[in-house]
Motif scaffolding. Structure first.
Motif, PDB file in Angstrom:
ATOM      1  N   LEU A   1     -12.205  35.761 -16.758  1.00 50.40           N
ATOM      2  CA  LEU A   1     -12.336  36.019 -15.321  1.00 50.40           C
ATOM      3  C   LEU A   1     -11.982  37.460 -14.990  1.00 50.40           C
ATOM      4  CD1 LEU A   1     -10.913  33.052 -13.204  1.00 50.40           C
ATOM      5  CD2 LEU A   1     -13.296  33.687 -13.586  1.00 50.40           C
TER       6      LEU A   1
ATOM      7  N   VAL B   1     -10.411  34.410  -3.519  1.00 54.21           N
ATOM      8  CA  VAL B   1     -10.030  33.632  -4.705  1.00 54.21           C
ATOM      9  C   VAL B   1      -9.271  32.408  -4.208  1.00 54.21           C
ATOM     10  CG1 VAL B   1      -8.757  33.616  -6.887  1.00 54.21           C
ATOM     11  CG2 VAL B   1      -9.801  35.748  -6.074  1.00 54.21           C
ATOM     12  N   TYR B   2      -9.548  31.259  -4.797  1.00 54.87           N
ATOM     13  CA  TYR B   2      -8.734  30.101  -4.423  1.00 54.87           C
ATOM     14  C   TYR B   2      -8.440  29.237  -5.642  1.00 54.87           C
ATOM     15  CZ  TYR B   2     -13.222  27.542  -4.016  1.00 54.87           C
ATOM     16  OH  TYR B   2     -14.447  26.981  -4.233  1.00 54.87           O
TER      17      TYR B   2
ATOM     18  N   ARG C   1      -7.888  24.497 -11.436  1.00 50.65           N
ATOM     19  CA  ARG C   1      -9.115  25.266 -11.253  1.00 50.65           C
ATOM     20  C   ARG C   1      -8.857  26.530 -10.440  1.00 50.65           C
ATOM     21  NH1 ARG C   1     -13.341  21.700  -8.476  1.00 50.65           N
ATOM     22  NH2 ARG C   1     -13.227  20.632 -10.487  1.00 50.65           N
TER      23      ARG C   1
ATOM     24  N   THR D   1     -11.224  29.613  -8.590  1.00 53.94           N
ATOM     25  CA  THR D   1     -12.572  30.030  -8.200  1.00 53.94           C
ATOM     26  C   THR D   1     -12.535  31.447  -7.641  1.00 53.94           C
ATOM     27  OG1 THR D   1     -13.174  27.746  -7.669  1.00 53.94           O
ATOM     28  CG2 THR D   1     -14.559  29.490  -6.739  1.00 53.94           C
TER      29      THR D   1
ATOM     30  N   VAL E   1     -14.940  34.197  -5.728  1.00 60.74           N
ATOM     31  CA  VAL E   1     -16.182  34.392  -4.977  1.00 60.74           C
ATOM     32  C   VAL E   1     -16.439  35.878  -4.839  1.00 60.74           C
ATOM     33  CG1 VAL E   1     -17.378  33.994  -2.792  1.00 60.74           C
ATOM     34  CG2 VAL E   1     -15.863  32.231  -3.727  1.00 60.74           C
TER      35      VAL E   1
ATOM     36  N   MET F   1     -20.456  34.259  -8.456  1.00 57.72           N
ATOM     37  CA  MET F   1     -19.217  33.500  -8.331  1.00 57.72           C
ATOM     38  C   MET F   1     -18.849  32.944  -9.702  1.00 57.72           C
ATOM     39  SD  MET F   1     -20.186  31.438  -4.843  1.00 57.72           S
ATOM     40  CE  MET F   1     -20.954  32.295  -3.454  1.00 57.72           C
TER      41      MET F   1
ATOM     42  N   VAL G   1     -15.934  30.279 -11.946  1.00 54.03           N
ATOM     43  CA  VAL G   1     -14.918  29.229 -11.887  1.00 54.03           C
ATOM     44  C   VAL G   1     -14.261  29.089 -13.259  1.00 54.03           C
ATOM     45  CG1 VAL G   1     -14.477  26.772 -11.510  1.00 54.03           C
ATOM     46  CG2 VAL G   1     -16.140  27.981 -10.066  1.00 54.03           C
TER      47      VAL G   1
ATOM     48  N   ASP H   1     -11.955  26.438 -15.119  1.00 53.27           N
ATOM     49  CA  ASP H   1     -11.515  25.048 -14.995  1.00 53.27           C
ATOM     50  C   ASP H   1     -10.806  24.649 -16.286  1.00 53.27           C
ATOM     51  OD1 ASP H   1     -11.107  22.361 -14.579  1.00 53.27           O
ATOM     52  OD2 ASP H   1     -13.076  22.016 -13.679  1.00 53.27           O
TER      53      ASP H   1
ATOM     54  N   THR I   1     -17.423  29.120 -15.849  1.00 57.79           N
ATOM     55  CA  THR I   1     -18.819  29.027 -15.448  1.00 57.79           C
ATOM     56  C   THR I   1     -19.114  30.135 -14.444  1.00 57.79           C
ATOM     57  OG1 THR I   1     -18.740  26.618 -15.709  1.00 57.79           O
ATOM     58  CG2 THR I   1     -20.613  27.535 -14.511  1.00 57.79           C
TER      59      THR I   1
ATOM     60  N   TYR J   1     -21.816  31.573 -11.745  1.00 63.26           N
ATOM     61  CA  TYR J   1     -22.940  31.158 -10.911  1.00 63.26           C
ATOM     62  C   TYR J   1     -23.604  32.387 -10.288  1.00 63.26           C
ATOM     63  CZ  TYR J   1     -20.690  26.563 -11.176  1.00 63.26           C
ATOM     64  OH  TYR J   1     -20.125  25.405 -11.618  1.00 63.26           O
TER      65      TYR J   1
END
Length: 324
Positions: free
Chosen positions: A130, A145-146, A226, A228, A230, A235, A237, A239, A248, A250
């Motif tokens: 990431l 980010v969450y 998780r 995430t 954005v 985006m 993720v 996990d 992943t 996106y």
């Protein structure tokens, strides 16, 4: 070879002892429980044992001390070890108050010693991926980010969800964004044990305009680990509950078409699943600590980053208490 002493043989200490026995010279084991020391005597017969932290520090041949004791003891033990001239790896958080953490950082820097918090997730290959995606600009400008860290149990009565769960995601968010929040707000409720919040929601806003959110709970039907991110272009993720699909990416984002007079639409493209190494994060963390002790890396940044986490944690705690 670096000579290491490990203090605390409860839940996490044995894992640290195992790694440092393989990567360095495990010189000492320290625990206040004679039963715990007896348990590990056969496994590490070459290692000296004590129930006195001071005795371990008095050994001038010990280069570094690893502290895996209960959180309220971290500050005092870390301070003693630094004062004795030892490099320190201390489990998270290294202190419960920002003033205490600042004192530890100042002591470490003044003596040119390593003070490294045990933020394990920072060494997870998925989190490292990431970070590479963000720093490489592949996601575009990061907007938010969450994190979701939820489960049904383990219900704790001595620390709330923020301190038990939140420190993990908080350290990751600050690492990914490399900024200190200017706003830190937390709300929660103590449904099961008075004054111990089982469910906590946190909001962070940063000087760059980015925002972050954390949902922390041990009262949830889903087990989630998780994170995430954005971005304006893509985006991603992470996990940790997935066995293979750890990260992943996106190819999704909002965009404007000129012929629609600037109205926002959405774009959806490919989904990319990068291969993530299966290296043990704890081993990578221990290796990084030993590199810092040997003179590699940036000792000051590691200590200052740890202090940033403690400051944010304290601000969120104050907000939680105000709401209570």
């Amino acid at each position: 070879m670096t000579r290491v002493g490990v203090a605390g043989l409860g839940y996490w200490g044995p894992n640290l002892a195992r790694n440092f026995d393989e990567l360095a010279e495990l010189a000492w084991l320290c625990d206040i429980s004679p039963d715990q020391l007896t348990l590990f005597r056969g496994r590490y017969p070459q290692t000296r044992q004590t129930d006195r932290f001071d005795e371990m520090l008095e050994d001038e041949k010990v280069d570094a001390v690893v502290i895996a004791t209960p959180v309220p003891t971290h500050y005092e033990l870390g301070k003693q070890a630094l004062a004795a001239g030892k490099h320190v790896l201390v489990e998270k958080p290294p202190a419960m108050h920002a003033t205490e953490m600042d004192e530890l950082v100042e002591l470490a820097i003044s003596r040119d010693l390593v003070l490294m918090p045990g933020h394990l997730l920072l060494y997870h290959p998925g989190v490292q991926k990431l970070k590479a995606l963000i720093d490489g600009g592949e996601l575009g400008d990061v907007l938010c980010v969450y994190g979701n860290r939820q489960n049904l149990g383990i219900v704790r009565t001595n620390e709330n969800a923020l301190w038990s769960l939140g420190v993990h995601d908080l350290s990751v968010i600050l690492y990914l964004l490399d900024e200190e929040p200017e706003v830190a707000i937390a709300h929660g409720r103590d449904f099961l044990t008075e004054s111990v919040e089982d469910v906590v929601f946190c909001y962070l806003r940063f000087p760059s305009g980015k925002i972050a959110h954390m949902h922390l709970s041990w009262l949830d039907p889903h087990k989630m680990r998780r994170m995430t991110v954005v971005g304006r272009d893509k985006m991603a993720v992470f996990d940790d509950m997935e066995l293979e699909r750890k990260v992943t990416v996106y190819d999704k984002a909002p965009w404007k078409r000129a012929e629609t007079y600037g109205e926002w639409q959405t774009r959806s493209g490919d989904i990319f699943i990068p291969k993530i190494p299966t290296s043990e994060p704890l081993r990578l963390e221990c290796e990084h600590f030993l590199r810092l002790v040997a003179g590699g890396g940036d000792r000051r940044k590691v200590a200052h980053d740890g202090a940033m986490v403690v400051r944010a944690l304290e601000r969120l705690t104050d907000s939680l208490r105000d709401g209570r």
